[in-house]
Design an enzyme around this catalytic site. Structure first.
Site, mmCIF file in Angstrom:
data_model
loop_
_atom_site.group_PDB
_atom_site.id
_atom_site.type_symbol
_atom_site.label_atom_id
_atom_site.label_comp_id
_atom_site.label_asym_id
_atom_site.label_seq_id
_atom_site.Cartn_x
_atom_site.Cartn_y
_atom_site.Cartn_z
ATOM 1 N N THR A 29 0.765 -1.167 -0.137
ATOM 2 C CA THR A 29 -0.021 0.027 0.053
ATOM 3 C C THR A 29 0.679 1.344 0.107
ATOM 4 O OG1 THR A 29 -1.578 1.210 1.390
ATOM 5 C CG2 THR A 29 -0.129 -0.278 2.534
ATOM 6 N N ASP A 30 0.230 2.413 -0.463
ATOM 7 C CA ASP A 30 0.730 3.643 -0.458
ATOM 8 C C ASP A 30 0.982 4.069 1.072
ATOM 9 O OD1 ASP A 30 -1.805 4.480 -0.207
ATOM 10 O OD2 ASP A 30 -1.748 5.730 -1.787
ATOM 11 N N GLU A 31 0.287 3.537 2.115
ATOM 12 C CA GLU A 31 0.311 4.280 3.457
ATOM 13 C C GLU A 31 1.439 3.738 4.057
ATOM 14 O OE1 GLU A 31 -3.411 3.541 5.751
ATOM 15 O OE2 GLU A 31 -4.645 3.206 3.803
ATOM 16 N N TYR B 283 -1.842 -0.570 11.152
ATOM 17 C CA TYR B 283 -1.938 -1.122 9.697
ATOM 18 C C TYR B 283 -0.892 -0.792 8.915
ATOM 19 C CZ TYR B 283 -3.382 -1.326 4.804
ATOM 20 O OH TYR B 283 -3.216 -1.755 3.325
ATOM 21 N N LYS C 26 2.285 -3.394 7.189
ATOM 22 C CA LYS C 26 2.559 -3.389 5.833
ATOM 23 C C LYS C 26 4.143 -3.169 5.540
ATOM 24 C CE LYS C 26 0.320 -4.594 3.021
ATOM 25 N NZ LYS C 26 -0.177 -5.915 2.330
#
Length: 337
Positions: free
Chosen positions: A139-141, A164, A168
Site C-alpha cells: 500500500t502507499d500508506e 495497519y 505492511k
C-alpha cells in the site's frame, strides 16, 4: 510445463477481481486460492471461477505454518501472489494484534515456505525453481502522509503512521530481505486507494453508496478534505499481472490512478450519479445526507502516487479514469442492491 500459482486472500476485494482477470488472460495457469474467509472475504465474489477446473479454494490461514508448508508440498507452486492482509485502518486502531499476526507473521510464513521449497541455499535455487517468483501487494500508506504537493515514489522513505501501515511496511521489508539475503525472485507493488465492484461495505465508497440508498447520514471524517489517489480495481489487477510477468526481480513498483480527490469530492460525485440514476422519491438531493463526524486518530492528510516507473518500464496505463470507473462502480452496487 504447467504453472501453479498460490494466491493468498483471493476472496477479498482486490484478489477476487484479480483471479477472474488472471484466469481469463492466462488459461493455462492453475490457481490455488488460500483464504481465511474472515469478514472481508466473500466467496460470492468468485462465482465466475468456482467451477473452473484450474481453480482450487483452500480455506485456511497464512499464519498456519504447517498448512502453508503442506500446500507448497502438495502443489509445488511456481509462484506466489500475496494479497492476504488485514487492511482496514480503523480496525487497526481498535485492535492492532490481528494486523501484526496476519501482515507480518503470515507474510514471513509464506516467504519461509517459498525459501525452503525453492532453494537449497542462499542464491542457490533448486533445479527447476530458478524463475519462481514471489509478488507482494502492499500500500502507499507505508510512506506516511504528504503535504499539499509532491508524490510518493519508490524511493520515498517509509514513515507509516497507523498500526495497519506499520505492519505492511514490516512485511515489505521482509520481502526485501528475502531478496537480498537469499536471492529470492521477489517483486512488490505499492498501490493507491482501490475502488470498484466487490469492495467490502466498510470502505468509503461502498459506505457512501449504501447510505445514500438507505437515506442514512453519510459520515465524513473531519472536514472531508483528506486527499487520496484512486485506482480502479481492474486496472490494479492488470498492473499486478504485468509486474508478476515482466517486473524486474527485487524491484518495487508504485501503482496509482492519477485521480487525486478529497473525500468531499468523492462524496459529491457519487451523490450526483445517484441523483441521476436513482433519484430520491422525496425530491431531495443525496448530498443533503452528508454528516461530518469526529476525525480518525492520526488521519493522514494526503496520499498521491507517482506511477512513472511502471509506466516507463512496463508500459502500464490505466484503462479507467475516475469519471468512468466510478459510474461503473455505482452501477454495480445498484444492480446488486
Amino acid at each position: 510445463m504447467s504453472a501453479t500459482i498460490l494466491v493468498t486472500g483471493g476472496a477479498g476485494f482486490i484478489g477476487s477481481n484479480f483471479i477472474p482477470y488472471f484466469m481469463e488472460k492466462h488459461p493455462d495457469y492453475k490457481i490455488v486460492n488460500l483464504d481465511k474467509l474472515t469478514y472481508a472475504g466473500n466467496l460470492e465474489n468468485l462465482k465466475e471461477v468456482e467451477n473452473n477446473p484450474n481453480y482450487t479454494l483452500v480455506k485456511g490461514d497464512i499464519c498456519d505454518e504447517q498448512l502453508v508448508n503442506d500446500l507448497f508440498d502438495k502443489y509445488d507452486f511456481t509462484g506466489v501472489i500475496h494479497f492476504a492482509a488485514e487492511s482496514h485502518v480503523d480496525n487497526s486502531i481498535k485492535g492492532p494484534r490481528a494486523f501484526i499476526n496476519t501482515n507480518l507473521v503470515g507474510t514471513f510464513n509464506l516467504l519461509e515456505a517459498a525459501r525452503t521449497h525453492w532453494f537449497d541455499a542462499p542464491f542457490t535455487p533448486k533445479a527447476g525453481c530458478e524463475n519462481r517468483r514471489f509478488h507482494h501487494i502492499s500500500t502507499d500508506e507505508v510512506y506516511g502522509t504528504l503535504g499539499a504537493e509532491g508524490y510518493f515514489k519508490e524511493t520515498t522513505p517509509y514513515a507509516p503512521n497507523s498500526p495497519y501501515s506499520a505492519s505492511k511496511a514490516g512485511s515489505d521489508f521482509l520481502v526485501r530481505a528475502y531478496h537480498h539475503t537469499f536471492g529470492m525472485n521477489t517483486t512488490t507493488s505499492n498501490c493507491s486507494n482501490n475502488y470498484g465492484p466487490k469492495q467490502h461495505s466498510e470502505k468509503l465508497i461502498p459506505t457512501i453508496i449504501r447510505n445514500c440508498l438507505h437515506l442514512s447520514p453519510i459520515p465524513i471524517y473531519g472536514n472531508g478534505q483528506n486527499i487520496r489517489d484512486w485506482l480502479y480495481v481492474a486496472d490494479h489487477a492488470k498492473a499486478i499481472d504485468m509486474i508478476f510477468h515482466q517486473g524486474k526481480s527485487g524491484e518495487t513498483y508504485n501503482v496509482g490512478g492519477h485521480n487525486e480527490l478529497t473525500n468531499m469530492q468523492i462524496t459529491h460525485t457519487i451523490c450526483a450519479i445517484l441523483d441521476d440514476l436513482r433519484p430520491r422519491q422525496d425530491g431531495k438531493k443525496y448530498a443533503d445526507l452528508i454528516t461530518f463526524v469526529k476525525d480518525r486518530a492520526g488521519h493522514d492528510l494526503r496520499y498521491a502516487i507517482d506511477p512513472t516507473k511502471i509506466t516507463n518500464e512496463l508500459g502500464y496505463k490505466p484503462d479507467e479514469t475516475f469519471k468512468t470507473g466510478i459510474v461503473k462502480t455505482v452501477q454495480w452496487y445498484l444492480d446488486k442492491a
